[in-house]
Scaffold this motif. Structure first.
Motif, PDB file in Angstrom:
ATOM      1  N   ILE A 171      56.664  49.223  35.051  1.00 34.49           N
ATOM      2  CA  ILE A 171      55.715  49.058  36.154  1.00 34.49           C
ATOM      3  C   ILE A 171      56.282  49.819  37.341  1.00 34.49           C
ATOM      4  O   ILE A 171      57.373  49.513  37.815  1.00 34.49           O
ATOM      5  CB  ILE A 171      55.525  47.574  36.524  1.00 34.49           C
TER       6      ILE A 171
ATOM      7  N   CYS B  76      46.910  44.190  41.519  1.00 32.29           N
ATOM      8  CA  CYS B  76      45.968  44.644  42.554  1.00 32.29           C
ATOM      9  C   CYS B  76      45.273  43.458  43.214  1.00 32.29           C
ATOM     10  O   CYS B  76      45.181  43.386  44.438  1.00 32.29           O
ATOM     11  CB  CYS B  76      44.948  45.583  41.918  1.00 32.29           C
TER      12      CYS B  76
ATOM     13  N   ARG C 296      51.385  51.765  38.512  1.00 31.52           N
ATOM     14  CA  ARG C 296      51.305  52.562  37.288  1.00 31.52           C
ATOM     15  C   ARG C 296      52.033  51.748  36.224  1.00 31.52           C
ATOM     16  O   ARG C 296      53.222  51.455  36.374  1.00 31.52           O
ATOM     17  CB  ARG C 296      51.972  53.918  37.488  1.00 31.52           C
ATOM     18  N   VAL C 297      51.320  51.335  35.183  1.00 25.40           N
ATOM     19  CA  VAL C 297      51.876  50.494  34.130  1.00 25.40           C
ATOM     20  C   VAL C 297      51.784  51.263  32.817  1.00 25.40           C
ATOM     21  O   VAL C 297      50.711  51.732  32.446  1.00 25.40           O
ATOM     22  CB  VAL C 297      51.106  49.157  34.013  1.00 25.40           C
TER      23      VAL C 297
ATOM     24  N   ASP D 292      47.871  45.718  35.728  1.00 24.45           N
ATOM     25  CA  ASP D 292      47.491  46.481  36.911  1.00 24.45           C
ATOM     26  C   ASP D 292      46.418  45.763  37.718  1.00 24.45           C
ATOM     27  O   ASP D 292      46.496  45.662  38.940  1.00 24.45           O
ATOM     28  CB  ASP D 292      47.076  47.906  36.566  1.00 24.45           C
TER      29      ASP D 292
ATOM     30  N   ILE E 206      48.125  49.341  43.729  1.00 25.36           N
ATOM     31  CA  ILE E 206      47.677  49.864  42.448  1.00 25.36           C
ATOM     32  C   ILE E 206      48.901  50.450  41.741  1.00 25.36           C
ATOM     33  O   ILE E 206      49.341  51.556  42.067  1.00 25.36           O
ATOM     34  CB  ILE E 206      46.569  50.906  42.622  1.00 25.36           C
TER      35      ILE E 206
END
Length: 95
Positions: free
Chosen positions: A55, A31, A41-42, A27, A39
């Motif tokens: 991801i 970024c 979400r992992v 992440d 950003i």
């Protein structure tokens, strides 16, 4: 994006140690590599005895997003179905 699934859709999995390393760094790396910052979400998921890494990136409001290392002129990409295509390529060769 799902990591740990082959091109035929078979779950091949990822070793747990690799997932832990990825969760700790992906992440931040995504970024820092994008502008404006993305950003994601992992997270990991288990399917039986195999784990995959997922991801997710939601559609942002500050388009266009691009890879900092390539700049806006070369680093912007778009999705067409299951494919990712350089946005510059589309401008130069319209569909």
């Amino acid at each position: 994006m799902v990591i740990g699934v082959d091109d035929t859709g078979e779950i091949v999995g990822i070793p747990q140690a690799e997932i832990q390393k990825a969760l700790e760094s992906l992440d931040k790396a995504i970024c820092e590599a994008s502008h404006p910052a993305i950003i994601p979400r992992v997270y990991s998921q288990r399917f039986g005895d195999k784990s995959v890494l997922t991801i997710e990136v939601s559609s942002g409001m500050s388009k266009p997003y691009f890879r900092k290392s390539e700049g806006l002129d070369r680093g912007a990409y778009i999705r067409i179905g299951r494919n990712t295509v350089s946005a510059t390529q589309l401008v130069q060769h319209p569909i």
